[in-house]
Design a protein around this motif. Structure first.
Motif, mmCIF file in Angstrom:
data_model
loop_
_atom_site.group_PDB
_atom_site.id
_atom_site.type_symbol
_atom_site.label_atom_id
_atom_site.label_comp_id
_atom_site.label_asym_id
_atom_site.label_seq_id
_atom_site.Cartn_x
_atom_site.Cartn_y
_atom_site.Cartn_z
ATOM 1 N N ASP A 96 74.439 26.376 77.561
ATOM 2 C CA ASP A 96 74.408 27.403 76.517
ATOM 3 C C ASP A 96 73.830 28.722 77.018
ATOM 4 N N GLY A 97 73.355 28.747 78.259
ATOM 5 C CA GLY A 97 72.876 29.995 78.844
ATOM 6 C C GLY A 97 71.439 30.345 78.531
ATOM 7 N N PHE A 98 70.745 29.509 77.755
ATOM 8 C CA PHE A 98 69.351 29.790 77.406
ATOM 9 C C PHE A 98 68.428 28.805 78.126
ATOM 10 N N PRO A 99 67.190 29.212 78.399
ATOM 11 C CA PRO A 99 66.251 28.287 79.041
ATOM 12 C C PRO A 99 65.923 27.126 78.113
ATOM 13 N N PRO A 100 65.527 25.989 78.662
ATOM 14 C CA PRO A 100 65.173 24.836 77.811
ATOM 15 C C PRO A 100 64.027 25.172 76.865
ATOM 16 N N SER A 101 64.029 24.510 75.731
ATOM 17 C CA SER A 101 62.950 24.670 74.758
ATOM 18 C C SER A 101 61.880 23.622 75.021
ATOM 19 N N MET A 102 60.638 24.056 75.083
ATOM 20 C CA MET A 102 59.541 23.096 75.190
ATOM 21 C C MET A 102 59.165 22.645 73.783
#
Length: 210
Positions: A96-102
């Motif tokens: 999706d082009g976004f960094p992973p969510s913590m």
């Protein structure tokens, strides 16, 4: 992110500066400002950036407003040490082009030294000391068989039970099934909630009158 008591505004300089949390802050540098319903100790924390899951859920549309005045209407009950470890896990949608969510940034658990929080965390072994759950809580996650044992004592619009079916003790699962069979009205996960459980996950839903 800064939480503190507002005490002064200096408009004699440009840009004006507001004094709270032990320091002066440029007014035009404040992204979002909200009055909190109760007073907190002065706290500062790094602003988390919305990641993959926040973008999927469109939480990024008003992310700063959420940080400034969170709904704080979620509670998680489980084994405290396990939950602490799980909060460091990450989630993401593929490509999706976004960094992973913590998980910690997504859930913002309440605790010492936090400037803002979304989620209350309770240890299942000590939950009886914290009952009843505050009325502003709209959803409760009971994580594990020890937490699910309190199901009948939780009054909240939404309760999610996470069961470990790998253990031999089926008492918690049987209690959930009994509640569904005696007082519940079925809810279709795919039709009503538009959610399809992933492979390897068994799930069902039902409503119970409070």
């Amino acid at each position: 992110m800064v939480t503190g008591t507002f005490t002064a505004l200096n408009e004699s300089i440009q840009p004006p500066r507001a004094y709270f949390a032990g320091g002066w802050w440029k007014v035009d540098g404040i992204r979002e400002l909200a009055a909190l319903p109760d007073t907190n100790d002065d706290e500062r924390a790094l602003r988390p950036e919305p990641g993959s899951i926040e973008h999927m859920a469109r939480l990024d549309d008003d992310w700063d407003a959420r940080l400034a005045l969170p709904a704080a209407d979620l509670a998680i009950v489980g084994t405290a040490t396990w939950l602490k470890e799980e909060f460091e896990a990450t989630l993401s949608r593929e490509n999706d082009g976004f960094p992973p969510s913590m998980l910690r940034s997504l859930l913002m658990p309440k605790g010492p030294g936090v400037a803002t929080w979304f989620t209350r965390v309770y240890s299942s072994s000590k939950l009886s000391d914290s009952l009843p759950i505050p009325q502003q809580i709209n959803a409760v996650i009971l994580d594990g068989n020890g937490a699910v044992a309190y199901l009948n004592e939780i009054e909240s619009p939404v309760v999610i039970c996470v069961l470990d079916r790998s253990v031999a003790n089926e008492t918690a699962a049987e209690a959930v099934v009994q509640l569904r069979n005696t007082r519940g009205e079925p809810v279709s996960l795919t039709g009503d909630l538009r959610w399809q459980p992933p492979s390897g996950v068994e799930a069902f839903g039902f409503t119970v009158a409070l």
